[in-house]
Design an enzyme around this catalytic site. Structure first.
Site, mmCIF file in Angstrom:
data_model
loop_
_atom_site.group_PDB
_atom_site.id
_atom_site.type_symbol
_atom_site.label_atom_id
_atom_site.label_comp_id
_atom_site.label_asym_id
_atom_site.label_seq_id
_atom_site.Cartn_x
_atom_site.Cartn_y
_atom_site.Cartn_z
ATOM 1 C CG HIS A 1 -10.049 -22.603 16.910
ATOM 2 N ND1 HIS A 1 -8.775 -22.206 16.577
ATOM 3 C CD2 HIS A 1 -10.024 -23.979 16.843
ATOM 4 C CE1 HIS A 1 -8.006 -23.266 16.362
ATOM 5 N NE2 HIS A 1 -8.745 -24.355 16.516
ATOM 6 C CG HIS B 1 -6.909 -18.045 18.475
ATOM 7 N ND1 HIS B 1 -7.445 -17.706 17.249
ATOM 8 C CD2 HIS B 1 -7.200 -19.370 18.654
ATOM 9 C CE1 HIS B 1 -8.005 -18.764 16.712
ATOM 10 N NE2 HIS B 1 -7.877 -19.792 17.553
ATOM 11 C CB CYS C 1 -10.350 -16.336 16.046
ATOM 12 S SG CYS C 1 -9.503 -14.858 16.673
#
Length: 208
Positions: free
Chosen positions: A180, A168, A115
């Site tokens: 993402h 994240h 990510c």
């Protein structure tokens, strides 16, 4: 005879006096009016058009009108989202080309990316900005903003609980959608309204 001589002498005297004596005219107490002088212009004024040109020379030039730039929006077929301006077109076009890239921890290439690797790669290629490599440290690179003030290109951060670190990060698009690199599906578009992301949403940040 004597009379004629006297008359001749008087005539000669009168002639001599007229030669040496100059009679000047009397000056008038009221000066004669002078003729009106024409206005000094770069050219002669012989017509109404010439007068208009002469007046224009004396008037300051009006300031130029400000240029109005109208930004046109664009529609992303792959995302199914319409954007009002083309300000973020390069960001959107480049990010969507990564959709389907598999997840690979510690990498940031089209063969696989995590990510933070995906976000840092996009920001470097679009804006020339080098962000921190991890999602947790990346949060230190941004200015925190309210969720309701998010714009295309802002970053969204997630954590599972207040006691756990950020795990994240993604790039906000529009209409609660963000792109993402998910551990389960690779680079994809998700919604902040989905239960998992709604429950774990932590903050939004803007790179200044």
């Amino acid at each position: 005879m004597t009379k004629n001589i006297i008359l001749s002498v008087l005539a000669l005297m009168a002639l001599a006096l007229s030669y040496f004596y100059e009679v000047t005219p009397a000056r008038s107490e009221t000066p004669a009016p002078q003729a009106m002088q024409p206005a000094i212009t770069p050219y002669a004024i012989n017509s109404p058009q010439d007068m208009v040109k002469a007046l224009e020379l004396k008037l300051p030039a009006p300031p130029p009108a400000p240029e109005v730039v109208v930004e046109e929006g664009f529609y992303s077929k792959r995302l199914g989202i319409r954007f009002k301006t083309d300000r973020n077109k390069r960001l959107v076009d480049l990010a969507t080309k990564w959709i389907g890239t598999p997840y690979r921890y510690g990498s940031n290439s089209k063969r696989g990316t995590d990510c933070s690797g995906f976000v840092s790669r996009i920001y470097r290629e679009v804006y020339g900005i080098n962000l921190s490599r991890s999602s947790h440290s990346m949060f230190e690179d941004v200015q925190r903003i309210k969720r309701g003030n998010m714009r295309t290109g802002d970053l969204v951060f997630f954590r599972r609980s207040p006691k756990e670190p950020i795990f994240h990060v993604g790039i906000y698009l529009k209409n609660n959608k963000f792109i993402h690199a998910s551990t389960s599906g690779g680079v994809m578009v998700s919604s902040l309204k989905e239960a998992f992301y709604r429950n774990n949403f932590y903050a939004a940040g803007r790179v200044i």
